[in-house]
Scaffold this motif. Sequence first.
Motif, PDB file in Angstrom:
ATOM      1  N   MET A  90      -5.655 -12.621  15.975  1.00  0.00           N
ATOM      2  CA  MET A  90      -6.333 -12.854  14.703  1.00  0.00           C
ATOM      3  C   MET A  90      -7.838 -12.906  14.872  1.00  0.00           C
ATOM      4  O   MET A  90      -8.592 -12.376  14.029  1.00  0.00           O
ATOM      5  N   GLU A  91      -8.308 -13.507  15.952  1.00  0.00           N
ATOM      6  CA  GLU A  91      -9.746 -13.552  16.194  1.00  0.00           C
ATOM      7  C   GLU A  91     -10.303 -12.138  16.358  1.00  0.00           C
ATOM      8  O   GLU A  91     -11.375 -11.814  15.826  1.00  0.00           O
ATOM      9  N   THR A  92      -9.561 -11.297  17.076  1.00  0.00           N
ATOM     10  CA  THR A  92      -9.993  -9.910  17.264  1.00  0.00           C
ATOM     11  C   THR A  92     -10.059  -9.188  15.931  1.00  0.00           C
ATOM     12  O   THR A  92     -11.040  -8.488  15.632  1.00  0.00           O
ATOM     13  N   CYS A  93      -9.028  -9.341  15.123  1.00  0.00           N
ATOM     14  CA  CYS A  93      -8.997  -8.680  13.814  1.00  0.00           C
ATOM     15  C   CYS A  93     -10.181  -9.110  12.956  1.00  0.00           C
ATOM     16  O   CYS A  93     -10.861  -8.279  12.336  1.00  0.00           O
ATOM     17  N   LEU A  94     -10.447 -10.407  12.922  1.00  0.00           N
ATOM     18  CA  LEU A  94     -11.536 -10.908  12.086  1.00  0.00           C
ATOM     19  C   LEU A  94     -12.894 -10.453  12.614  1.00  0.00           C
ATOM     20  O   LEU A  94     -13.791 -10.114  11.840  1.00  0.00           O
ATOM     21  N   GLU A  95     -13.048 -10.417  13.934  1.00  0.00           N
ATOM     22  CA  GLU A  95     -14.297  -9.920  14.516  1.00  0.00           C
ATOM     23  C   GLU A  95     -14.510  -8.447  14.182  1.00  0.00           C
ATOM     24  O   GLU A  95     -15.654  -7.992  14.034  1.00  0.00           O
ATOM     25  N   LEU A  96     -13.404  -7.709  14.038  1.00  0.00           N
ATOM     26  CA  LEU A  96     -13.480  -6.286  13.715  1.00  0.00           C
ATOM     27  C   LEU A  96     -13.658  -6.038  12.220  1.00  0.00           C
ATOM     28  O   LEU A  96     -13.801  -4.891  11.790  1.00  0.00           O
ATOM     29  N   GLY A  97     -13.630  -7.101  11.439  1.00  0.00           N
ATOM     30  CA  GLY A  97     -13.801  -6.937  10.001  1.00  0.00           C
ATOM     31  C   GLY A  97     -12.539  -6.576   9.263  1.00  0.00           C
ATOM     32  O   GLY A  97     -12.599  -6.051   8.137  1.00  0.00           O
ATOM     33  N   VAL A  98     -11.375  -6.837   9.856  1.00  0.00           N
ATOM     34  CA  VAL A  98     -10.111  -6.615   9.151  1.00  0.00           C
ATOM     35  C   VAL A  98     -10.033  -7.603   7.990  1.00  0.00           C
ATOM     36  O   VAL A  98     -10.269  -8.806   8.163  1.00  0.00           O
ATOM     37  N   THR A  99      -9.697  -7.114   6.798  1.00  0.00           N
ATOM     38  CA  THR A  99      -9.697  -7.976   5.607  1.00  0.00           C
ATOM     39  C   THR A  99      -8.315  -8.140   4.988  1.00  0.00           C
ATOM     40  O   THR A  99      -8.171  -8.870   4.010  1.00  0.00           O
ATOM     41  N   ILE A 100      -7.305  -7.469   5.542  1.00  0.00           N
ATOM     42  CA  ILE A 100      -5.953  -7.574   4.997  1.00  0.00           C
ATOM     43  C   ILE A 100      -4.971  -7.769   6.142  1.00  0.00           C
ATOM     44  O   ILE A 100      -4.969  -7.000   7.109  1.00  0.00           O
ATOM     45  N   PHE A 101      -4.149  -8.802   6.039  1.00  0.00           N
ATOM     46  CA  PHE A 101      -3.111  -9.063   7.022  1.00  0.00           C
ATOM     47  C   PHE A 101      -1.745  -8.930   6.366  1.00  0.00           C
ATOM     48  O   PHE A 101      -1.553  -9.287   5.200  1.00  0.00           O
ATOM     49  N   SER A 102      -0.783  -8.439   7.129  1.00  0.00           N
ATOM     50  CA  SER A 102       0.607  -8.390   6.702  1.00  0.00           C
ATOM     51  C   SER A 102       1.417  -9.185   7.715  1.00  0.00           C
ATOM     52  O   SER A 102       1.445  -8.853   8.900  1.00  0.00           O
ATOM     53  N   PHE A 103       2.059 -10.260   7.255  1.00  0.00           N
ATOM     54  CA  PHE A 103       2.857 -11.120   8.130  1.00  0.00           C
ATOM     55  C   PHE A 103       4.345 -10.951   7.824  1.00  0.00           C
ATOM     56  O   PHE A 103       4.732 -10.511   6.736  1.00  0.00           O
ATOM     57  N   PHE A 104       5.175 -11.340   8.784  1.00  0.00           N
ATOM     58  CA  PHE A 104       6.622 -11.215   8.627  1.00  0.00           C
ATOM     59  C   PHE A 104       7.306 -12.334   9.401  1.00  0.00           C
ATOM     60  O   PHE A 104       6.716 -12.974  10.250  1.00  0.00           O
ATOM     61  N   TRP A 105       8.560 -12.514   9.099  1.00  0.00           N
ATOM     62  CA  TRP A 105       9.481 -13.498   9.661  1.00  0.00           C
ATOM     63  C   TRP A 105       9.135 -14.875   9.093  1.00  0.00           C
ATOM     64  O   TRP A 105       8.558 -14.975   8.010  1.00  0.00           O
ATOM     65  N   ASP A 106       9.560 -15.962   9.775  1.00  0.00           N
ATOM     66  CA  ASP A 106       9.327 -17.292   9.226  1.00  0.00           C
ATOM     67  C   ASP A 106       7.839 -17.502   8.944  1.00  0.00           C
ATOM     68  O   ASP A 106       6.978 -17.070   9.717  1.00  0.00           O
ATOM     69  N   VAL A 107       7.559 -18.197   7.852  1.00  0.00           N
ATOM     70  CA  VAL A 107       6.169 -18.437   7.461  1.00  0.00           C
ATOM     71  C   VAL A 107       5.526 -19.455   8.404  1.00  0.00           C
ATOM     72  O   VAL A 107       6.088 -20.518   8.667  1.00  0.00           O
ATOM     73  N   VAL A 108       4.368 -19.090   8.915  1.00  0.00           N
ATOM     74  CA  VAL A 108       3.565 -20.008   9.729  1.00  0.00           C
ATOM     75  C   VAL A 108       2.319 -20.317   8.906  1.00  0.00           C
ATOM     76  O   VAL A 108       1.379 -19.519   8.869  1.00  0.00           O
ATOM     77  N   PRO A 109       2.306 -21.445   8.197  1.00  0.00           N
ATOM     78  CA  PRO A 109       1.201 -21.751   7.282  1.00  0.00           C
ATOM     79  C   PRO A 109      -0.181 -21.678   7.920  1.00  0.00           C
ATOM     80  O   PRO A 109      -1.149 -21.258   7.267  1.00  0.00           O
ATOM     81  N   GLU A 110      -0.265 -22.066   9.198  1.00  0.00           N
ATOM     82  CA  GLU A 110      -1.574 -22.061   9.864  1.00  0.00           C
ATOM     83  C   GLU A 110      -2.146 -20.642   9.954  1.00  0.00           C
ATOM     84  O   GLU A 110      -3.357 -20.441   9.836  1.00  0.00           O
ATOM     85  N   ALA A 111      -1.266 -19.665  10.176  1.00  0.00           N
ATOM     86  CA  ALA A 111      -1.734 -18.281  10.276  1.00  0.00           C
ATOM     87  C   ALA A 111      -2.221 -17.778   8.921  1.00  0.00           C
ATOM     88  O   ALA A 111      -3.268 -17.113   8.821  1.00  0.00           O
ATOM     89  N   VAL A 112      -1.468 -18.090   7.881  1.00  0.00           N
ATOM     90  CA  VAL A 112      -1.882 -17.684   6.537  1.00  0.00           C
ATOM     91  C   VAL A 112      -3.205 -18.351   6.182  1.00  0.00           C
ATOM     92  O   VAL A 112      -4.133 -17.704   5.668  1.00  0.00           O
ATOM     93  N   ALA A 113      -3.303 -19.650   6.474  1.00  0.00           N
ATOM     94  CA  ALA A 113      -4.524 -20.389   6.157  1.00  0.00           C
ATOM     95  C   ALA A 113      -5.726 -19.829   6.910  1.00  0.00           C
ATOM     96  O   ALA A 113      -6.837 -19.740   6.350  1.00  0.00           O
TER      97      ALA A 113
END
Length: 348
Positions: A90-113
Amino acid sequence: MSDVSRLHTVVCDMLGCEIPILLAGMGGVARSELAIAVARAGGFPTLGMVREPPQLIASEVAAYRSGSDRPFAVNLIPAATDRDLLTAQMETCLELGVTIFSFFWDVVPEAVARAKRAGCTVLHQVGTLECARDAEAAGADILIAQGVEAGGHVHGRTGTFTLGAALIGKTELPVVLSGGITTGTQFAEALELGACGIQCGTAFLATHEAFAHDYHKQRLIDASAEDTVLTDAFVLNWPAGAAVRVLNNSVTKALGPTLIGHDPSGIRHEIIAHDEGIPRLLQSTDSPLRTTTGELERMPLYAGMGVGTISEIGDAGDRLQQFCIGAIEALSAQPESIQSRRSIAWKS
Protein backbone atom coordinates in the motif's frame (compact mmCIF):
# COMPACT_ATOMS: atom_id res chain seq x y z
CA MET A 1 -20.34 2.40 -31.18
CA SER A 2 -22.68 5.38 -31.24
CA ASP A 3 -25.03 3.85 -28.67
CA VAL A 4 -22.37 3.16 -26.05
CA SER A 5 -23.62 6.10 -24.00
CA ARG A 6 -26.67 3.98 -23.20
CA LEU A 7 -24.42 1.82 -21.03
CA HIS A 8 -23.15 4.74 -18.97
CA THR A 9 -23.67 4.48 -15.20
CA VAL A 10 -22.53 6.27 -12.09
CA VAL A 11 -19.60 3.83 -11.89
CA CYS A 12 -18.22 5.34 -15.10
CA ASP A 13 -18.21 8.75 -13.46
CA MET A 14 -16.62 7.43 -10.28
CA LEU A 15 -13.87 5.47 -12.03
CA GLY A 16 -13.28 7.59 -15.11
CA CYS A 17 -14.16 4.99 -17.73
CA GLU A 18 -16.58 5.02 -20.67
CA ILE A 19 -18.11 1.57 -20.19
CA PRO A 20 -18.94 -0.02 -16.81
CA ILE A 21 -17.05 -3.23 -17.50
CA LEU A 22 -14.30 -3.87 -14.96
CA LEU A 23 -11.32 -6.13 -15.51
CA ALA A 24 -11.10 -8.47 -12.52
CA GLY A 25 -7.86 -8.16 -10.58
CA MET A 26 -6.71 -11.67 -11.41
CA GLY A 27 -3.46 -12.35 -9.58
CA GLY A 28 -0.57 -12.95 -11.97
CA VAL A 29 -2.83 -12.70 -15.02
CA ALA A 30 -4.16 -9.12 -15.01
CA ARG A 31 -0.93 -7.29 -15.68
CA SER A 32 -0.20 -4.09 -17.58
CA GLU A 33 -0.66 -5.44 -21.11
CA LEU A 34 -4.19 -6.65 -20.40
CA ALA A 35 -5.04 -3.59 -18.32
CA ILE A 36 -3.94 -1.26 -21.14
CA ALA A 37 -6.07 -3.13 -23.68
CA VAL A 38 -9.17 -2.91 -21.47
CA ALA A 39 -8.57 0.78 -20.77
CA ARG A 40 -8.11 1.63 -24.45
CA ALA A 41 -11.39 -0.11 -25.24
CA GLY A 42 -13.22 2.06 -22.70
CA GLY A 43 -13.47 -0.37 -19.79
CA PHE A 44 -11.96 -0.06 -16.34
CA PRO A 45 -8.63 -1.85 -15.76
CA THR A 46 -7.33 -3.48 -12.60
CA LEU A 47 -3.78 -4.67 -12.01
CA GLY A 48 -3.84 -7.98 -10.11
CA MET A 49 -1.05 -7.58 -7.56
CA VAL A 50 -2.05 -10.22 -4.99
CA ARG A 51 0.93 -10.80 -2.65
CA GLU A 52 3.30 -9.39 -5.27
CA PRO A 53 6.49 -7.62 -4.12
CA PRO A 54 6.48 -3.81 -4.20
CA GLN A 55 9.08 -3.86 -6.97
CA LEU A 56 6.72 -5.69 -9.32
CA ILE A 57 3.87 -3.35 -8.42
CA ALA A 58 6.08 -0.38 -9.30
CA SER A 59 7.18 -1.87 -12.62
CA GLU A 60 3.63 -2.85 -13.62
CA VAL A 61 2.24 0.56 -12.74
CA ALA A 62 5.00 2.18 -14.79
CA ALA A 63 4.34 -0.17 -17.71
CA TYR A 64 0.63 0.58 -17.57
CA ARG A 65 1.21 4.34 -17.53
CA SER A 66 3.50 4.04 -20.53
CA GLY A 67 0.55 2.72 -22.53
CA SER A 68 -2.44 4.50 -21.03
CA ASP A 69 -3.22 7.67 -19.12
CA ARG A 70 -6.63 6.41 -17.97
CA PRO A 71 -7.47 5.68 -14.31
CA PHE A 72 -6.83 2.17 -13.01
CA ALA A 73 -7.04 0.18 -9.79
CA VAL A 74 -4.58 -2.05 -7.99
CA ASN A 75 -6.09 -5.23 -6.55
CA LEU A 76 -4.79 -6.40 -3.17
CA ILE A 77 -6.04 -9.12 -0.79
CA PRO A 78 -5.46 -7.77 2.75
CA ALA A 79 -6.87 -10.85 4.53
CA ALA A 80 -4.57 -13.23 2.63
CA THR A 81 -1.39 -11.14 2.71
CA ASP A 82 1.29 -10.92 5.38
CA ARG A 83 0.80 -7.69 7.32
CA ASP A 84 4.27 -6.33 6.59
CA LEU A 85 3.96 -7.09 2.88
CA LEU A 86 0.52 -5.48 2.73
CA THR A 87 1.87 -2.36 4.38
CA ALA A 88 4.72 -2.21 1.88
CA GLN A 89 2.32 -2.80 -1.03
CA MET A 90 0.00 0.00 0.00
CA GLU A 91 2.83 2.40 0.74
CA THR A 92 4.29 1.70 -2.70
CA CYS A 93 0.94 2.26 -4.39
CA LEU A 94 0.38 5.56 -2.59
CA GLU A 95 3.91 6.76 -3.33
CA LEU A 96 3.24 5.98 -7.00
CA GLY A 97 0.06 8.04 -6.94
CA VAL A 98 -2.38 5.15 -7.20
CA THR A 99 -5.83 6.57 -6.38
CA ILE A 100 -8.08 3.50 -6.68
CA PHE A 101 -7.82 0.24 -4.75
CA SER A 102 -9.77 -2.96 -5.28
CA PHE A 103 -9.89 -5.28 -2.25
CA PHE A 104 -11.23 -8.81 -1.89
CA TRP A 105 -11.93 -11.54 0.67
CA ASP A 106 -12.66 -10.76 4.34
CA VAL A 107 -12.85 -7.03 5.04
CA VAL A 108 -9.81 -5.60 6.80
CA PRO A 109 -11.04 -2.19 8.03
CA GLU A 110 -7.50 -0.89 8.59
CA ALA A 111 -6.65 -1.38 4.91
CA VAL A 112 -9.78 0.39 3.74
CA ALA A 113 -9.17 3.21 6.22
CA ARG A 114 -5.56 3.59 5.03
CA ALA A 115 -6.72 4.03 1.45
CA LYS A 116 -9.53 6.41 2.39
CA ARG A 117 -7.23 8.60 4.49
CA ALA A 118 -5.13 9.05 1.37
CA GLY A 119 -8.21 10.18 -0.56
CA CYS A 120 -8.51 7.01 -2.62
CA THR A 121 -11.59 5.32 -4.04
CA VAL A 122 -12.14 1.80 -2.71
CA LEU A 123 -13.89 -1.05 -4.47
CA HIS A 124 -14.54 -4.14 -2.36
CA GLN A 125 -15.53 -7.49 -3.81
CA VAL A 126 -17.87 -9.42 -1.52
CA GLY A 127 -19.59 -12.78 -1.59
CA THR A 128 -22.11 -12.38 1.25
CA LEU A 129 -24.45 -9.77 2.65
CA GLU A 130 -22.47 -9.75 5.89
CA CYS A 131 -19.25 -8.99 4.08
CA ALA A 132 -21.02 -6.27 2.10
CA ARG A 133 -22.19 -4.65 5.33
CA ASP A 134 -18.64 -4.83 6.70
CA ALA A 135 -17.20 -3.27 3.54
CA GLU A 136 -19.74 -0.46 3.54
CA ALA A 137 -19.15 0.22 7.24
CA ALA A 138 -15.39 0.33 6.62
CA GLY A 139 -15.85 3.02 3.97
CA ALA A 140 -15.90 1.24 0.61
CA ASP A 141 -17.25 3.32 -2.29
CA ILE A 142 -18.33 0.52 -4.66
CA LEU A 143 -19.39 -3.06 -3.91
CA ILE A 144 -18.60 -5.89 -6.32
CA ALA A 145 -21.07 -8.73 -5.76
CA GLN A 146 -19.24 -11.95 -6.57
CA GLY A 147 -21.40 -15.01 -7.20
CA VAL A 148 -20.50 -18.66 -6.78
CA GLU A 149 -20.25 -18.98 -10.57
CA ALA A 150 -17.01 -16.96 -10.56
CA GLY A 151 -13.64 -18.40 -11.46
CA GLY A 152 -10.69 -18.23 -9.08
CA HIS A 153 -11.23 -17.58 -5.40
CA VAL A 154 -14.91 -17.60 -4.49
CA HIS A 155 -15.92 -15.95 -1.23
CA GLY A 156 -19.62 -16.86 -0.99
CA ARG A 157 -22.01 -19.56 -2.13
CA THR A 158 -24.84 -17.49 -3.61
CA GLY A 159 -25.48 -17.01 -7.32
CA THR A 160 -24.33 -13.77 -8.92
CA PHE A 161 -27.73 -12.35 -9.80
CA THR A 162 -29.33 -13.53 -6.55
CA LEU A 163 -26.63 -11.89 -4.45
CA GLY A 164 -26.70 -8.80 -6.64
CA ALA A 165 -30.46 -8.39 -6.24
CA ALA A 166 -30.14 -8.71 -2.47
CA LEU A 167 -27.35 -6.15 -2.26
CA ILE A 168 -29.02 -3.64 -4.55
CA GLY A 169 -32.01 -3.70 -2.23
CA LYS A 170 -29.95 -3.16 0.94
CA THR A 171 -27.23 -0.64 0.09
CA GLU A 172 -27.03 2.84 -1.35
CA LEU A 173 -23.58 2.10 -2.77
CA PRO A 174 -23.22 1.27 -6.49
CA VAL A 175 -23.18 -2.49 -7.03
CA VAL A 176 -21.19 -4.25 -9.76
CA LEU A 177 -21.93 -7.90 -10.57
CA SER A 178 -19.18 -10.48 -11.02
CA GLY A 179 -19.22 -14.23 -11.62
CA GLY A 180 -20.01 -16.26 -14.71
CA ILE A 181 -20.73 -13.19 -16.86
CA THR A 182 -19.33 -13.67 -20.34
CA THR A 183 -21.98 -12.28 -22.74
CA GLY A 184 -23.55 -8.97 -23.65
CA THR A 185 -26.98 -10.34 -22.83
CA GLN A 186 -25.85 -10.99 -19.25
CA PHE A 187 -24.37 -7.48 -19.15
CA ALA A 188 -27.79 -6.11 -20.09
CA GLU A 189 -29.48 -8.32 -17.49
CA ALA A 190 -27.16 -6.95 -14.83
CA LEU A 191 -28.09 -3.39 -15.76
CA GLU A 192 -31.77 -4.29 -15.84
CA LEU A 193 -31.43 -5.66 -12.31
CA GLY A 194 -30.15 -2.28 -11.17
CA ALA A 195 -26.44 -3.04 -11.10
CA CYS A 196 -24.09 -0.27 -12.18
CA GLY A 197 -21.77 -2.52 -14.14
CA ILE A 198 -20.08 -5.90 -14.38
CA GLN A 199 -16.65 -7.28 -13.57
CA CYS A 200 -15.18 -10.01 -15.76
CA GLY A 201 -12.26 -12.37 -15.31
CA THR A 202 -12.60 -15.52 -17.42
CA ALA A 203 -13.64 -13.61 -20.54
CA PHE A 204 -10.47 -11.51 -20.35
CA LEU A 205 -8.23 -14.39 -19.30
CA ALA A 206 -8.90 -16.04 -22.67
CA THR A 207 -7.26 -13.17 -24.57
CA HIS A 208 -3.90 -12.59 -26.20
CA GLU A 209 -3.03 -9.87 -23.69
CA ALA A 210 -3.61 -11.90 -20.53
CA PHE A 211 -0.42 -13.04 -18.78
CA ALA A 212 -1.79 -16.57 -18.38
CA HIS A 213 0.02 -19.49 -19.99
CA ASP A 214 -1.25 -20.55 -23.44
CA TYR A 215 -2.08 -23.97 -21.96
CA HIS A 216 -4.50 -22.35 -19.52
CA LYS A 217 -6.10 -20.29 -22.29
CA GLN A 218 -6.54 -23.32 -24.54
CA ARG A 219 -8.15 -25.30 -21.74
CA LEU A 220 -10.62 -22.44 -21.27
CA ILE A 221 -11.82 -22.35 -24.84
CA ASP A 222 -12.10 -26.15 -24.93
CA ALA A 223 -14.20 -26.26 -21.74
CA SER A 224 -17.88 -26.06 -20.82
CA ALA A 225 -19.54 -24.96 -17.57
CA GLU A 226 -19.72 -28.61 -16.47
CA ASP A 227 -15.93 -28.80 -16.57
CA THR A 228 -15.54 -26.42 -13.60
CA VAL A 229 -15.50 -27.50 -9.95
CA LEU A 230 -15.44 -25.62 -6.67
CA THR A 231 -12.76 -26.90 -4.31
CA ASP A 232 -10.46 -25.82 -1.51
CA ALA A 233 -7.80 -28.34 -2.50
CA PHE A 234 -5.68 -25.54 -4.03
CA VAL A 235 -5.23 -23.72 -0.75
CA LEU A 236 -1.51 -23.28 -0.07
CA ASN A 237 -0.76 -19.53 0.22
CA TRP A 238 -4.33 -18.73 1.31
CA PRO A 239 -6.36 -19.12 4.52
CA ALA A 240 -7.81 -22.58 5.18
CA GLY A 241 -11.20 -23.11 3.58
CA ALA A 242 -10.61 -20.67 0.73
CA ALA A 243 -12.42 -22.26 -2.19
CA VAL A 244 -11.58 -21.74 -5.85
CA ARG A 245 -13.43 -22.52 -9.07
CA VAL A 246 -11.12 -24.31 -11.49
CA LEU A 247 -11.25 -26.59 -14.48
CA ASN A 248 -11.27 -30.27 -13.58
CA ASN A 249 -7.80 -31.81 -13.78
CA SER A 250 -5.94 -34.83 -12.47
CA VAL A 251 -5.73 -33.29 -8.98
CA THR A 252 -9.45 -32.63 -8.60
CA LYS A 253 -10.43 -35.93 -10.21
CA ALA A 254 -8.26 -37.81 -7.70
CA LEU A 255 -10.22 -36.22 -4.86
CA GLY A 256 -13.43 -37.93 -5.89
CA PRO A 257 -16.37 -36.39 -4.00
CA THR A 258 -14.12 -34.79 -1.37
CA LEU A 259 -13.64 -31.41 -3.04
CA ILE A 260 -14.09 -29.35 0.13
CA GLY A 261 -12.49 -29.68 3.57
CA HIS A 262 -8.74 -29.69 2.90
CA ASP A 263 -6.38 -28.53 5.63
CA PRO A 264 -3.32 -26.74 4.23
CA SER A 265 -1.23 -27.88 7.21
CA GLY A 266 -1.67 -31.49 6.07
CA ILE A 267 -0.66 -30.95 2.44
CA ARG A 268 2.77 -32.28 1.48
CA HIS A 269 4.90 -29.65 -0.22
CA GLU A 270 5.76 -31.07 -3.64
CA ILE A 271 7.39 -28.87 -6.28
CA ILE A 272 5.66 -29.37 -9.64
CA ALA A 273 6.66 -26.24 -11.58
CA HIS A 274 8.83 -23.14 -11.60
CA ASP A 275 8.17 -19.53 -12.49
CA GLU A 276 11.35 -17.63 -13.33
CA GLY A 277 13.23 -19.84 -10.87
CA ILE A 278 10.58 -19.66 -8.13
CA PRO A 279 9.23 -23.12 -7.21
CA ARG A 280 5.47 -23.71 -7.48
CA LEU A 281 3.92 -26.28 -5.18
CA LEU A 282 1.24 -28.86 -5.82
CA GLN A 283 -2.08 -27.57 -4.44
CA SER A 284 -0.86 -24.00 -4.18
CA THR A 285 -3.02 -21.19 -5.55
CA ASP A 286 -0.49 -20.35 -8.27
CA SER A 287 -1.89 -20.75 -11.77
CA PRO A 288 0.37 -21.21 -14.82
CA LEU A 289 1.65 -17.95 -16.30
CA ARG A 290 3.54 -17.19 -19.51
CA THR A 291 6.75 -17.63 -17.55
CA THR A 292 5.81 -20.94 -15.88
CA THR A 293 7.41 -24.28 -16.75
CA GLY A 294 6.64 -27.70 -15.36
CA GLU A 295 3.53 -29.82 -14.77
CA LEU A 296 0.96 -27.24 -15.84
CA GLU A 297 -1.91 -29.73 -15.91
CA ARG A 298 -1.65 -30.23 -12.14
CA MET A 299 -1.85 -26.51 -11.38
CA PRO A 300 -5.15 -24.68 -10.71
CA LEU A 301 -6.71 -23.57 -13.99
CA TYR A 302 -9.14 -20.88 -12.88
CA ALA A 303 -12.38 -20.63 -14.83
CA GLY A 304 -15.86 -19.28 -14.20
CA MET A 305 -19.06 -21.09 -15.14
CA GLY A 306 -19.53 -18.88 -18.19
CA VAL A 307 -16.52 -20.51 -19.80
CA GLY A 308 -18.66 -22.50 -22.26
CA THR A 309 -19.58 -19.34 -24.18
CA ILE A 310 -15.93 -18.55 -25.02
CA SER A 311 -14.84 -20.31 -28.19
CA GLU A 312 -11.61 -18.56 -29.12
CA ILE A 313 -8.67 -16.64 -27.75
CA GLY A 314 -9.21 -13.07 -28.91
CA ASP A 315 -8.15 -9.49 -28.30
CA ALA A 316 -9.35 -7.96 -25.06
CA GLY A 317 -10.62 -4.84 -26.81
CA ASP A 318 -12.69 -6.89 -29.25
CA ARG A 319 -14.14 -8.94 -26.40
CA LEU A 320 -15.18 -5.80 -24.55
CA GLN A 321 -16.79 -4.47 -27.72
CA GLN A 322 -18.72 -7.73 -28.10
CA PHE A 323 -20.06 -7.26 -24.58
CA CYS A 324 -21.29 -3.79 -25.52
CA ILE A 325 -22.85 -4.80 -28.83
CA GLY A 326 -24.71 -7.67 -27.20
CA ALA A 327 -25.91 -5.50 -24.32
CA ILE A 328 -27.14 -2.71 -26.59
CA GLU A 329 -29.00 -5.19 -28.76
CA ALA A 330 -30.66 -6.75 -25.71
CA LEU A 331 -31.62 -3.39 -24.28
CA SER A 332 -32.98 -2.16 -27.62
CA ALA A 333 -35.36 -5.11 -27.70
CA GLN A 334 -37.10 -3.88 -24.54
CA PRO A 335 -40.31 -1.85 -24.58
CA GLU A 336 -39.62 1.89 -24.76
CA SER A 337 -41.13 2.51 -21.31
CA ILE A 338 -38.68 0.11 -19.67
CA GLN A 339 -35.75 1.55 -21.61
CA SER A 340 -36.56 5.06 -20.41
CA ARG A 341 -37.00 4.01 -16.76
CA ARG A 342 -33.78 2.00 -16.70
CA SER A 343 -31.79 4.77 -18.39
CA ILE A 344 -32.75 7.18 -15.63
CA ALA A 345 -31.83 4.64 -12.93
CA TRP A 346 -28.42 3.80 -14.38
CA LYS A 347 -27.34 7.43 -14.74
CA SER A 348 -28.64 8.73 -11.42
